[in-house]
Design an enzyme around this catalytic site. Structure first.
Site, PDB file in Angstrom:
ATOM      1  N   SER A 142       0.877  -1.194   0.000  1.00 19.19           N
ATOM      2  CA  SER A 142       0.000   0.000   0.000  1.00 19.19           C
ATOM      3  C   SER A 142       0.899   1.224   0.000  1.00 19.19           C
ATOM      4  O   SER A 142       2.008   1.198   0.545  1.00 19.19           O
ATOM      5  CB  SER A 142      -0.865   0.014   1.255  1.00 19.19           C
ATOM      6  OG  SER A 142      -1.509   1.271   1.389  1.00 19.19           O
ATOM      7  N   TYR A 156      -1.653  -0.584  10.324  1.00 18.91           N
ATOM      8  CA  TYR A 156      -1.832  -1.087   8.955  1.00 18.91           C
ATOM      9  C   TYR A 156      -0.653  -0.641   8.076  1.00 18.91           C
ATOM     10  O   TYR A 156      -0.070  -1.449   7.346  1.00 18.91           O
ATOM     11  CB  TYR A 156      -3.152  -0.550   8.407  1.00 18.91           C
ATOM     12  CG  TYR A 156      -3.372  -0.765   6.928  1.00 18.91           C
ATOM     13  CD1 TYR A 156      -3.931  -1.950   6.450  1.00 18.91           C
ATOM     14  CD2 TYR A 156      -3.043   0.225   5.998  1.00 18.91           C
ATOM     15  CE1 TYR A 156      -4.149  -2.142   5.096  1.00 18.91           C
ATOM     16  CE2 TYR A 156      -3.257   0.043   4.647  1.00 18.91           C
ATOM     17  CZ  TYR A 156      -3.809  -1.140   4.193  1.00 18.91           C
ATOM     18  OH  TYR A 156      -4.020  -1.328   2.846  1.00 18.91           O
TER      19      TYR A 156
HETATM   20  P1  NAP Z   1     -11.557  -5.686   0.410  1.00 20.65           P
HETATM   21  O1  NAP Z   1     -12.446  -5.165  -0.677  1.00 20.65           O
HETATM   22  O2  NAP Z   1     -11.902  -5.397   1.824  1.00 20.65           O
HETATM   23  O3  NAP Z   1     -11.400  -7.274   0.198  1.00 20.65           O
HETATM   24  C1  NAP Z   1     -10.630  -7.995   1.105  1.00 20.65           C
HETATM   25  C2  NAP Z   1     -10.504  -9.422   0.620  1.00 20.65           C
HETATM   26  O4  NAP Z   1      -9.619 -10.109   1.521  1.00 20.65           O
HETATM   27  C3  NAP Z   1     -11.799 -10.194   0.614  1.00 20.65           C
HETATM   28  O5  NAP Z   1     -11.810 -11.044  -0.515  1.00 20.65           O
HETATM   29  C4  NAP Z   1     -11.746 -11.000   1.913  1.00 20.65           C
HETATM   30  O6  NAP Z   1     -12.480 -12.240   1.872  1.00 20.65           O
HETATM   31  C5  NAP Z   1     -10.253 -11.296   1.976  1.00 20.65           C
HETATM   32  N1  NAP Z   1      -9.776 -11.636   3.322  1.00 20.65           N
HETATM   33  C6  NAP Z   1      -9.743 -10.861   4.436  1.00 20.65           C
HETATM   34  N2  NAP Z   1      -9.225 -11.551   5.479  1.00 20.65           N
HETATM   35  C7  NAP Z   1      -8.913 -12.781   5.010  1.00 20.65           C
HETATM   36  C8  NAP Z   1      -8.367 -13.960   5.597  1.00 20.65           C
HETATM   37  N3  NAP Z   1      -8.018 -14.002   6.897  1.00 20.65           N
HETATM   38  N4  NAP Z   1      -8.213 -15.056   4.811  1.00 20.65           N
HETATM   39  C9  NAP Z   1      -8.552 -15.035   3.487  1.00 20.65           C
HETATM   40  N5  NAP Z   1      -9.075 -13.938   2.877  1.00 20.65           N
HETATM   41  C10 NAP Z   1      -9.253 -12.842   3.633  1.00 20.65           C
HETATM   42  O7  NAP Z   1     -10.055  -5.156   0.212  1.00 20.65           O
HETATM   43  P2  NAP Z   1      -9.305  -4.464  -1.033  1.00 20.65           P
HETATM   44  O8  NAP Z   1      -9.458  -2.997  -0.908  1.00 20.65           O
HETATM   45  O9  NAP Z   1      -9.632  -5.154  -2.300  1.00 20.65           O
HETATM   46  O10 NAP Z   1      -7.798  -4.775  -0.617  1.00 20.65           O
HETATM   47  C11 NAP Z   1      -7.020  -5.797  -1.201  1.00 20.65           C
HETATM   48  C12 NAP Z   1      -5.569  -5.522  -0.847  1.00 20.65           C
HETATM   49  O11 NAP Z   1      -5.194  -4.242  -1.345  1.00 20.65           O
HETATM   50  C13 NAP Z   1      -5.299  -5.500   0.668  1.00 20.65           C
HETATM   51  O12 NAP Z   1      -4.052  -6.087   0.940  1.00 20.65           O
HETATM   52  C14 NAP Z   1      -5.256  -4.004   0.972  1.00 20.65           C
HETATM   53  O13 NAP Z   1      -4.481  -3.726   2.115  1.00 20.65           O
HETATM   54  C15 NAP Z   1      -4.613  -3.488  -0.299  1.00 20.65           C
HETATM   55  N6  NAP Z   1      -4.858  -2.047  -0.525  1.00 20.65           N
HETATM   56  C16 NAP Z   1      -6.094  -1.576  -0.812  1.00 20.65           C
HETATM   57  C17 NAP Z   1      -6.256  -0.216  -1.020  1.00 20.65           C
HETATM   58  C18 NAP Z   1      -7.590   0.406  -1.349  1.00 20.65           C
HETATM   59  O14 NAP Z   1      -7.666   1.643  -1.476  1.00 20.65           O
HETATM   60  N7  NAP Z   1      -8.654  -0.360  -1.519  1.00 20.65           N
HETATM   61  C19 NAP Z   1      -5.162   0.658  -0.914  1.00 20.65           C
HETATM   62  C20 NAP Z   1      -3.924   0.105  -0.614  1.00 20.65           C
HETATM   63  C21 NAP Z   1      -3.761  -1.243  -0.427  1.00 20.65           C
HETATM   64  P3  NAP Z   1     -14.087 -12.293   2.192  1.00 20.65           P
HETATM   65  O15 NAP Z   1     -14.773 -11.742   0.948  1.00 20.65           O
HETATM   66  O16 NAP Z   1     -14.376 -13.746   2.375  1.00 20.65           O
HETATM   67  O17 NAP Z   1     -14.318 -11.466   3.390  1.00 20.65           O
END
Ligand code: NAP
Length: 247
Positions: A142, A156
């Site tokens: 991130s 985080y």
């Molecule tokens: P999200 O929409 O909240 O989705 C999170 C995903 O992770 C879901 O598929 C969830 O599964 C899964 N998950 C959570 N805990 C888990 C566990 N213990 N075991 C297996 N799966 C698990 O998140 P996102 O925004 O797409 O983020 C994806 C990645 O990008 C993360 O690493 C986040 O830190 C990074 N990121 C995101 C942003 C942003 O702006 N969105 C910015 C920087 C970095 P379920 O559907 O079953 O709950």
């Protein structure tokens, strides 16, 4: 057919990556934790578009679940070619001094230790010295690793800093095993994660401070992930792509 395992492939960036990977011809393993309906919907969409995918439930923070996830994946599609360490969590925004140790441990367990476990399993299937064909690992860090996320979630941000260091060290350690290790640093992407942080509208609040003056879409992150997974990035290892609108 090349295989790609995406942790947290049911929603957000992981789901967009699964859809794009299937379009590019990968057999996709869509890992999810609790949201079976969302994972099944992604797999159905891929199959409707004549792609190949399977959903596998596993809490990647649990060692036994991770072993089962990688064993099942191997039984279905054979040795892995690509691992996308995508699953990650966020807790509600607060000052660092107020964060409980339980919360900090939870963040590091899912965002760091779980990625370590998954990567160890992937190396077993990819490493040339273990009979594998090499492969690519893409870690989802991130931009918070660089900003530090003061006043919001330093825990985080620190976990993502650990992922950056992990990416650099591992890329050098496994290069002679035919494995490339790179990372993507997204920021301000429209997904559910901001609601978990207590501010569903966070991207819209911040967007005017982003040089490109908008939030990002999950597919725009998926494009960077797919490039790092592919042979198009064959001379890249230990590198980072910021997908953050120029911030
Ligand atoms: P999200 O929409 O909240 O989705 C999170 C995903 O992770 C879901 O598929 C969830 O599964 C899964 N998950 C959570 N805990 C888990 C566990 N213990 N075991 C297996 N799966 C698990 O998140 P996102 O925004 O797409 O983020 C994806 C990645 O990008 C993360 O690493 C986040 O830190 C990074 N990121 C995101 C942003 C942003 O702006 N969105 C910015 C920087 C970095 P379920 O559907 O079953 O709950």
């Amino acid at each position: 057919m090349k295989t790609m395992l995406i942790t947290g492939g049911s929603r957000g960036i992981g789901a967009a990556t699964a859809l794009l990977a299937a379009k590019e011809g990968y057999a996709v393993i869509v890992n999810y934790y609790r949201n079976k309906n969302a994972a099944d919907a992604i797999v159905s969409q891929i199959k409707n578009e004549r792609g190949t995918a399977v959903a596998i439930q596993a809490d990647i923070a649990k060692e036994q679940d991770v072993a089962r996830l990688f064993n099942e994946s191997k039984c279905v599609f054979g040795n892995l070619n690509v691992l996308v360490n995508n699953a990650g969590i966020l807790e509600p925004q607060m000052k660092f001094e107020s964060m409980s140790m339980d919360r900090i441990i939870n963040i590091f367990t899912t965002n760091v230790f779980a990625q370590f476990l998954c990567t160890q399993e992937a190396i077993k299937q990819m490493a040339l010295s273990k009979g594998g064909n090499g492969g690519a690992i893409v870690n989802i860090s991130s931009l918070a690793a660089q900003s530090g996320a003061p006043g919001e979630y330093i825990d985080y941000a620190s976990s993502k800093g650990a992922i950056d260091t992990f990416t650099i060290g591992l890329s050098k350690e496994v290069a002679n095993e035919g494995i490339r290790v790179n990372a993507v640093r997204p920021a301000f992407i429209y997904t559910d994660i901001h609601a978990n942080g207590g501010e569903p509208g966070r991207v819209d609040r911040i967007k005017n401070t982003i040089p490109l003056k908008r939030g990002g879409q999950a597919k725009e992150v998926a494009e960077a992930i797919l490039w790092l997974a592919s042979e198009k990035s064959s001379y890249c290892t230990g590198t980072f792509i910021d997908v953050s609108g120029g911030k």
